[in-house]
Design an enzyme around this catalytic site. Sequence first.
Site, PDB file in Angstrom:
ATOM      1  N   MET A   1       0.785  -1.243   0.000  1.00 29.42           N
ATOM      2  CA  MET A   1       0.000   0.000   0.000  1.00 29.42           C
ATOM      3  C   MET A   1       0.813   1.287   0.000  1.00 29.42           C
ATOM      4  SD  MET A   1      -3.067  -0.306  -0.566  1.00 29.42           S
ATOM      5  CE  MET A   1      -2.969  -2.052  -0.879  1.00 29.42           C
ATOM      6  N   PRO A   2       2.071   1.299   0.463  1.00 31.68           N
ATOM      7  CA  PRO A   2       2.698   2.609   0.553  1.00 31.68           C
ATOM      8  C   PRO A   2       2.844   3.273  -0.809  1.00 31.68           C
ATOM      9  CG  PRO A   2       4.032   0.939   1.644  1.00 31.68           C
ATOM     10  CD  PRO A   2       2.956   0.238   0.904  1.00 31.68           C
ATOM     11  N   TYR A   3       2.698   4.581  -0.778  1.00 30.08           N
ATOM     12  CA  TYR A   3       3.030   5.398  -1.965  1.00 30.08           C
ATOM     13  C   TYR A   3       4.101   6.362  -1.506  1.00 30.08           C
ATOM     14  CZ  TYR A   3       2.929   9.255  -5.189  1.00 30.08           C
ATOM     15  OH  TYR A   3       3.311  10.244  -6.057  1.00 30.08           O
TER      16      TYR A   3
ATOM     17  N   PHE B   1       4.348   1.679  -4.345  1.00 32.33           N
ATOM     18  CA  PHE B   1       4.664   2.597  -5.454  1.00 32.33           C
ATOM     19  C   PHE B   1       5.749   3.567  -4.997  1.00 32.33           C
ATOM     20  CE2 PHE B   1       0.286   2.825  -7.871  1.00 32.33           C
ATOM     21  CZ  PHE B   1       0.446   1.513  -8.273  1.00 32.33           C
TER      22      PHE B   1
END
Lengths: 66, 66, 66, 66, 66, 66
Positions: free
Chosen positions: D1-3, D40
């Site tokens: 999930m991290p961006y 991402f």
Amino acid sequence: MPYISVQILTGVSNEQKEQVINGVTKVMEEVIGSKPESTFVVVQEVNRENWGVGGRSIQSIQQNSK
Amino acid sequence: MPYISVQILTGVSNEQKEQVINGVTKVMEEVIGSKPESTFVVVQEVNRENWGVGGRSIQSIQQNSK
Amino acid sequence: MPYISVQILTGVSNEQKEQVINGVTKVMEEVIGSKPESTFVVVQEVNRENWGVGGRSIQSIQQNSK
Amino acid sequence: MPYISVQILTGVSNEQKEQVINGVTKVMEEVIGSKPESTFVVVQEVNRENWGVGGRSIQSIQQNSK
Amino acid sequence: MPYISVQILTGVSNEQKEQVINGVTKVMEEVIGSKPESTFVVVQEVNRENWGVGGRSIQSIQQNSK
Amino acid sequence: MPYISVQILTGVSNEQKEQVINGVTKVMEEVIGSKPESTFVVVQEVNRENWGVGGRSIQSIQQNSK
């Protein structure tokens, strides 16, 4: 009031950008009643060597899949 | 500590960018006492076909107003 | 058209936010002729444990300097 | 999930971008258990006349230090 | 000079944020020689109902998988 | 691949956020063929005293219009 930033890979046409701007603005208008004239949509195009997923750039992923 | 991102349409001169950086840094210093040497200002220039308002890109709005 | 995002540490007053919004909008108007009514300024307040510099959070830096 | 958005000055090589993407993805995996395939990392390169610190652009700082 | 914005879901500890800040700063130092003292890392925590993937929020995805 | 950040004023319901996530993801899928499962949409809610237009915060504008 909404400000929407859309980051996508390079390679889309101006016509597609126009449709993204239009479509996203419509969603904001229909869902939360935002006025289109005060809805900003900014499209940022990113090169494939600058976008990473899975710890690798899209460019290197695509080169290895040829 | 402040980090300020300034998104504007393309077409401004380097001199104007210098003045925006200087002016915004001054505001942060005067209002909240930020140290200029730890105040980042990043200017991002956006093409007219990439910036939408009212559901249309600035480019298409300007083309139709000619 | 400008969109300005201002990230600062938590702890500023609403009055200071008002002055930052006003001051930054004036800079854009004076330097590049932006219309205030189409200039967005968004202030994002960040907790000290969420802002890092020098490889450490501001919170841990400040705790060690007591 | 991290961006993760990484803003740096222009002038880094594609190899360095690849290493930044890889390194940052590894940190997220090791520290918070993020899956690399849904992490991402977007690298944004900024010109020296567009990045300000101390109220001046990096370009003007570097020109005066010659 | 780097500015790194890390967006993650809420629920990480301050210790984990400290490690993310430290780890990301190290990557920038090792790969492109950035000075830690002028490397900003800002961690932004996002609620599950505010993060969407596959057209649904993480919250609704997780609720349906119970 | 798209990453879309949606900044709006606080006060929208989780149901509305779900619809924004869904609607924006559909636009990206229909216009540029993005896969929903690799489309991130992050909704950021901003307080009225933190969002400025016309040189004033929304909060102060709304207070004066009562």
